[in-house]
Motif scaffolding. Sequence first.
Motif, PDB file in Angstrom:
ATOM      1  N   VAL A 112      -5.088   9.408 -12.122  1.00 60.80           N
ATOM      2  CA  VAL A 112      -4.945   9.120 -10.699  1.00 60.80           C
ATOM      3  C   VAL A 112      -5.812  10.093  -9.921  1.00 60.80           C
ATOM      4  N   VAL A 113      -6.698   9.557  -9.046  1.00 59.72           N
ATOM      5  CA  VAL A 113      -7.593  10.417  -8.273  1.00 59.72           C
ATOM      6  C   VAL A 113      -7.281  10.407  -6.780  1.00 59.72           C
ATOM      7  N   ALA A 114      -6.573   9.383  -6.287  1.00 64.53           N
ATOM      8  CA  ALA A 114      -6.207   9.339  -4.864  1.00 64.53           C
ATOM      9  C   ALA A 114      -5.008   8.413  -4.685  1.00 64.53           C
ATOM     10  N   LEU A 115      -4.242   8.665  -3.608  1.00 72.81           N
ATOM     11  CA  LEU A 115      -3.030   7.886  -3.327  1.00 72.81           C
ATOM     12  C   LEU A 115      -2.953   7.499  -1.862  1.00 72.81           C
ATOM     13  N   GLY A 116      -2.267   6.391  -1.599  1.00 71.07           N
ATOM     14  CA  GLY A 116      -1.909   6.042  -0.232  1.00 71.07           C
ATOM     15  C   GLY A 116      -0.606   6.725   0.130  1.00 71.07           C
ATOM     16  N   ALA A 117      -0.204   6.618   1.393  1.00 67.52           N
ATOM     17  CA  ALA A 117       1.009   7.298   1.870  1.00 67.52           C
ATOM     18  C   ALA A 117       2.286   6.624   1.390  1.00 67.52           C
ATOM     19  N   ARG A 126     -12.828  12.560  -1.128  1.00 65.45           N
ATOM     20  CA  ARG A 126     -12.218  13.134   0.065  1.00 65.45           C
ATOM     21  C   ARG A 126     -12.405  12.248   1.285  1.00 65.45           C
ATOM     22  N   LYS A 127     -13.488  11.493   1.341  1.00 62.13           N
ATOM     23  CA  LYS A 127     -13.757  10.607   2.470  1.00 62.13           C
ATOM     24  C   LYS A 127     -13.064   9.258   2.316  1.00 62.13           C
ATOM     25  N   PHE A 128     -12.549   8.972   1.159  1.00 59.74           N
ATOM     26  CA  PHE A 128     -11.930   7.682   0.860  1.00 59.74           C
ATOM     27  C   PHE A 128     -10.446   7.761   1.186  1.00 59.74           C
ATOM     28  N   LEU A 129      -9.988   7.005   2.180  1.00 56.53           N
ATOM     29  CA  LEU A 129      -8.596   7.035   2.623  1.00 56.53           C
ATOM     30  C   LEU A 129      -7.882   5.766   2.155  1.00 56.53           C
ATOM     31  N   LEU A 130      -6.840   5.934   1.371  1.00 58.76           N
ATOM     32  CA  LEU A 130      -6.074   4.792   0.881  1.00 58.76           C
ATOM     33  C   LEU A 130      -4.918   4.500   1.819  1.00 58.76           C
ATOM     34  N   LEU A 131      -4.591   3.244   1.976  1.00 57.22           N
ATOM     35  CA  LEU A 131      -3.486   2.827   2.826  1.00 57.22           C
ATOM     36  C   LEU A 131      -2.329   2.308   1.985  1.00 57.22           C
ATOM     37  N   PHE A 132      -1.143   2.369   2.556  1.00 59.82           N
ATOM     38  CA  PHE A 132       0.081   1.817   1.976  1.00 59.82           C
ATOM     39  C   PHE A 132       0.346   2.359   0.575  1.00 59.82           C
ATOM     40  N   ASP A 133       0.631   1.468  -0.373  1.00 58.98           N
ATOM     41  CA  ASP A 133       1.024   1.889  -1.718  1.00 58.98           C
ATOM     42  C   ASP A 133      -0.120   1.757  -2.722  1.00 58.98           C
ATOM     43  N   ARG A 134      -1.346   1.993  -2.284  1.00 65.17           N
ATOM     44  CA  ARG A 134      -2.505   1.860  -3.164  1.00 65.17           C
ATOM     45  C   ARG A 134      -2.733   3.146  -3.952  1.00 65.17           C
ATOM     46  N   ILE A 135      -3.244   2.964  -5.182  1.00 63.89           N
ATOM     47  CA  ILE A 135      -3.532   4.080  -6.086  1.00 63.89           C
ATOM     48  C   ILE A 135      -4.947   3.882  -6.619  1.00 63.89           C
ATOM     49  N   LEU A 136      -5.788   4.902  -6.524  1.00 66.71           N
ATOM     50  CA  LEU A 136      -7.140   4.862  -7.051  1.00 66.71           C
ATOM     51  C   LEU A 136      -7.154   5.631  -8.364  1.00 66.71           C
ATOM     52  N   VAL A 137      -7.630   4.989  -9.433  1.00 65.63           N
ATOM     53  CA  VAL A 137      -7.623   5.614 -10.758  1.00 65.63           C
ATOM     54  C   VAL A 137      -9.013   5.577 -11.369  1.00 65.63           C
ATOM     55  N   LEU A 177     -17.522   4.921  -6.345  1.00 65.22           N
ATOM     56  CA  LEU A 177     -17.604   6.101  -5.473  1.00 65.22           C
ATOM     57  C   LEU A 177     -18.558   7.094  -6.095  1.00 65.22           C
ATOM     58  N   GLY A 178     -19.681   7.304  -5.445  1.00 62.72           N
ATOM     59  CA  GLY A 178     -20.700   8.174  -6.024  1.00 62.72           C
ATOM     60  C   GLY A 178     -21.247   7.514  -7.272  1.00 62.72           C
ATOM     61  N   ASP A 179     -21.127   8.192  -8.398  1.00 60.63           N
ATOM     62  CA  ASP A 179     -21.588   7.637  -9.666  1.00 60.63           C
ATOM     63  C   ASP A 179     -20.424   7.239 -10.568  1.00 60.63           C
ATOM     64  N   LYS A 180     -19.223   7.199 -10.030  1.00 65.67           N
ATOM     65  CA  LYS A 180     -18.031   6.901 -10.834  1.00 65.67           C
ATOM     66  C   LYS A 180     -17.477   5.515 -10.506  1.00 65.67           C
ATOM     67  N   ASP A 181     -17.062   4.802 -11.556  1.00 62.18           N
ATOM     68  CA  ASP A 181     -16.377   3.522 -11.393  1.00 62.18           C
ATOM     69  C   ASP A 181     -14.881   3.782 -11.389  1.00 62.18           C
ATOM     70  N   CYS A 182     -14.221   3.432 -10.311  1.00 63.02           N
ATOM     71  CA  CYS A 182     -12.780   3.604 -10.185  1.00 63.02           C
ATOM     72  C   CYS A 182     -12.145   2.250  -9.960  1.00 63.02           C
ATOM     73  N   PHE A 183     -10.824   2.206 -10.058  1.00 62.48           N
ATOM     74  CA  PHE A 183     -10.105   0.955  -9.855  1.00 62.48           C
ATOM     75  C   PHE A 183      -8.935   1.189  -8.926  1.00 62.48           C
ATOM     76  N   ARG A 230     -10.617   5.282 -15.089  1.00 58.46           N
ATOM     77  CA  ARG A 230     -10.239   4.937 -16.461  1.00 58.46           C
ATOM     78  C   ARG A 230     -10.826   5.898 -17.471  1.00 58.46           C
ATOM     79  N   GLY A 231     -10.154   5.991 -18.614  1.00 63.23           N
ATOM     80  CA  GLY A 231     -10.594   6.836 -19.718  1.00 63.23           C
ATOM     81  C   GLY A 231      -9.418   7.104 -20.624  1.00 63.23           C
ATOM     82  N   GLY A 232      -9.678   7.413 -21.880  1.00 64.77           N
ATOM     83  CA  GLY A 232      -8.581   7.761 -22.773  1.00 64.77           C
ATOM     84  C   GLY A 232      -8.343   6.745 -23.863  1.00 64.77           C
ATOM     85  N   ILE A 233      -7.130   6.217 -23.951  1.00 61.29           N
ATOM     86  CA  ILE A 233      -6.696   5.357 -25.050  1.00 61.29           C
ATOM     87  C   ILE A 233      -7.486   4.052 -25.074  1.00 61.29           C
TER      88      ILE A 233
END
Length: 85
Positions: A37-42, A6-17, A74-80, A19-22
Amino acid sequence: AGQAFRKFLLLFDRILVERGGIMLPEKSQGKVLQAAVVALGAGSTGKGGEVQTVSVRVGGEVLLPEYGGAKVVLGDKDCFLFRDE
């Protein structure tokens, strides 16, 4: 980690994901192709000045390239962090 997102603000066309799954075949052990997908820019600004929104939504599943993205902890999670291209 939810508080950190919630405190992490993305700018432009960025996507925070997150990983997991296949998983890829054994010769590429450890590489993950699917992410949530956990967060998006505007969105980005087009040539005419109009805002072009990102093409995915929070909670959606995306397929990633094998290489690329910037690692963000972010916290204890690795995101990209990726661009919406």
